[in-house]
Design a protein around this motif. Structure first.
Motif, short mmCIF file in Angstrom:
data_model
loop_
_atom_site.label_atom_id
_atom_site.label_comp_id
_atom_site.label_asym_id
_atom_site.label_seq_id
_atom_site.Cartn_x
_atom_site.Cartn_y
_atom_site.Cartn_z
N SER A 128 27.72 -27.26 -12.61
CA SER A 128 27.72 -27.49 -11.37
C SER A 128 27.57 -26.50 -10.25
O SER A 128 28.02 -25.41 -10.82
CB SER A 128 28.88 -28.47 -11.05
N SER A 129 27.18 -26.55 -9.33
CA SER A 129 27.31 -25.38 -8.37
C SER A 129 28.49 -24.89 -8.15
O SER A 129 28.66 -23.88 -8.09
CB SER A 129 26.40 -25.98 -6.96
N GLY A 130 29.38 -25.60 -8.17
CA GLY A 130 30.80 -25.09 -8.16
C GLY A 130 31.27 -24.28 -9.37
O GLY A 130 31.84 -23.30 -9.00
N MET A 131 30.88 -24.74 -10.34
CA MET A 131 31.00 -23.96 -11.43
C MET A 131 30.58 -22.57 -11.67
O MET A 131 30.91 -21.59 -12.33
CB MET A 131 30.87 -24.78 -12.86
N ARG A 132 29.40 -22.66 -11.20
CA ARG A 132 28.52 -21.45 -11.02
C ARG A 132 29.25 -20.51 -9.86
O ARG A 132 29.18 -19.32 -10.51
CB ARG A 132 27.08 -21.79 -10.73
N ALA A 133 29.44 -21.03 -9.03
CA ALA A 133 30.16 -20.10 -8.07
C ALA A 133 31.25 -19.56 -8.44
O ALA A 133 31.55 -18.16 -8.31
CB ALA A 133 30.41 -20.75 -6.85
N ARG A 134 32.07 -20.32 -9.26
CA ARG A 134 33.21 -19.82 -9.80
C ARG A 134 33.11 -18.61 -10.89
O ARG A 134 33.75 -17.58 -11.07
CB ARG A 134 34.21 -20.67 -10.30
N LEU A 135 32.01 -18.84 -11.84
CA LEU A 135 31.59 -17.88 -12.61
C LEU A 135 31.09 -16.70 -11.94
O LEU A 135 31.71 -15.45 -12.33
CB LEU A 135 30.51 -18.43 -13.69
N SER A 136 30.20 -16.83 -10.90
CA SER A 136 29.68 -15.62 -10.36
C SER A 136 30.75 -14.81 -9.89
O SER A 136 30.80 -13.51 -10.03
CB SER A 136 28.73 -16.05 -9.24
#
Lengths: 272, 226
Positions: free
Chosen positions: B126-134
């Motif tokens: 999800s976009s939240g997961m990606r933001a966290r990973l980034s």
């Protein structure tokens, strides 16, 4: 280390690191991590060669006599012809898609379009070369094909094929990526024409004189002749390749390729 | 220090030239927490790409005296969709000349709380997961300056608090450039605030004045603003 040396070595080390990271990434995105994963980099071309071998064997059973009369192995003929053709063709294909499939990564300052081109090319060369070496080794060990007559000459020809593919790929790849018309022309016509003009599947000596003159304008034909001469030895009285001619083309194409790749690297499709 | 000097950026579109940034200048010092407010299409993403070096300006100069992250955004720009979270981490660490080690991988797990998803292709995130990973990857690579493009606006309160900690307490000397169209995020994180509108960057003596100005341009229709 003095700062002067460091200033020179450091960019090289970083460049190496970047290319290595991109090659690993390329392997992972193409073949994943599961099962035999990275082995596909040479199994893929190897299997394509084997497929082609079977096709040729079936197709030419009637005319196989021609090859026996010439005392050359059809299997070897298809092997070296197809792998060299594939190297040129895949270089153009892969480099034409290099930027599009990596565009998400252009967010990173240290990644330049040339890095994407080179990493793909390195992987392609590694795959084709490994495949060539392994197939030659097995087929020769099993005495399915005779040993190489002149290995240094064959190696040099293969090296020229790599160099030429880089030049052709860097020159045509970005142009194909940029122009819809050229892209359609490449996929519909040129890619098949390459099959003929690469010189992979004929000897120049088979052609009438007037056609020989024409096909000898094509640098790939020279390299193919050289490759076959390396493998089979000198079958025909005259040899139909000129090393200075090959080198001139390689240099010109590398130069034009670097210019074009640089130009389109700076003028990527702009996003707002 | 990063010195952005008179940057302009022109894009060529089918309907002619489009001036995305117009003579933008500002300086980022070590430890600065800078907020840039701007509506959609004001030129925020373009400015971030230019500061990070992903794109070149049409005119003007940038001097980077410290290491700068890529623009960390909600969609996870700069990550590769078909690679897993771990492979993205390894890839980015390599291209930014860092070292991949096991300790950091454990840290990555803790910071992202992605669990086994870390080994799945990030296209499934999800976009939240990606933001966290980034964010986590960039923090592990350890830049001097972070460019964050709305990436803090996703996720719940716990996520917000956690990354506030990482970005402020643990990184007192780190600089942050936070870009958003929502003023509350900027209020929370930044002490120097600019407003970007139609490619023009306006500085303000006090954050209060910047928010007031931003309120005004948000309420006025496009046509009336110069």
């Amino acid at each position: 280390m003095s700062s002067k040396i460091k200033g020179f070595v450091d960019p090289l080390r970083i460049q190496y690191q970047i290319l290595k990271a991109l090659v690993i990434r390329e392997v992972l995105t193409r073949w994943g991590r599961k099962n035999i994963a990275f082995l596909w980099f040479f199994l893929e071309p190897t299997m394509m060669v084997i497929g082609n071998e079977l096709f040729w064997l079936i197709k030419t059973t009637k005319s196989i006599d021609v090859y026996t009369q010439l005392n050359i192995s059809l299997t070897a003929f298809v092997l070296i012809g197809y792998l060299s053709l594939m190297l040129v063709r895949n270089s153009i294909n892969l480099l034409s898609q290099a930027i599009r499939s990596n565009s998400a990564l252009l967010q990173h300052r240290s990644l330049k379009p040339l890095d994407f081109y080179f990493s793909r090319f390195i992987l392609e060369v590694a795959g084709a070369s490994t495949s060539l070496i392994i197939l030659l080794f097995f087929l020769i060990s099993l005495t399915i094909i005779p040993p190489i007559k002149n290995p240094p000459l064959m190696l040099l020809a293969w090296y020229f094929f790599i160099w030429l593919s880089l030049g052709v790929g860097l020159t045509l790849g970005p142009l194909i990526a940029r122009s819809e018309a050229l892209s359609a022309l490449w996929r519909s016509t040129l890619v098949h024409l390459l099959f003929l003009i690469n010189g992979s599947f004929f000897f120049v000596a088979w052609l009438p004189d007037q056609y020989q003159k024409i096909v000898l304008w094509i640098p790939m034909v020279h390299i193919s002749e050289m490759l076959k001469n390396g493998y089979y030895g000198q079958i025909y009285q005259s040899s139909y390749y000129s090393i200075p001619y090959i080198i001139t083309w390689c240099i010109l194409l590398t130069f034009s390729g670097l210019l074009i790749a640089r130009y389109f690297g700076k003028h990527l499709p702009e996003r707002i | 220090m990063i010195k952005i000097n008179d940057i302009s950026k022109t894009y060529h579109t089918r309907s002619g030239r489009h001036l995305a940034l117009n003579n933008v200048s500002f300086t980022v010092n070590s430890g600065d927490k800078i907020g840039i407010l701007g509506r959609n299409g004001a030129g925020k993403s373009t400015l971030m790409k230019i500061i990070s070096g992903a794109e070149k300006a049409t005119s003007g100069t940038i001097t980077r005296g410290m290491s700068v992250s890529w623009p960390i955004s909600i969609g996870g720009g700069g990550l590769h969709g078909s690679l897993s979270g771990v492979d993205n981490y390894k890839f980015l660490t390599r291209i930014y000349d860092g070292r991949v080690d096991k300790e950091k991988l454990t840290l990555l797990k803790e910071m992202t709380e992605l669990g086994k998803y870390l080994h799945e292709p990030i296209a499934t995130y999800s976009s939240g997961m990606r933001a966290r990973l980034s964010l986590a990857i960039s923090l592990l690579i350890d830049f001097d300056c972070y460019i964050i493009d709305e990436a803090l606006s996703v996720g719940d309160n716990r996520f917000q608090e956690k990354y506030n900690d990482y970005l402020h307490i643990k990184n007192d000397k780190k600089s942050i450039i936070l870009v958003s169209h929502i003023d509350s995020h900027i209020k929370q994180h930044c002490d120097r605030i600019y407003v970007l509108e139609r490619g023009i960057l306006s500085p303000f003596d006090e954050p209060r004045l910047a928010f007031k100005f931003y309120e005004k341009i948000k309420s006025v229709s496009n046509l009336n603003i110069i």
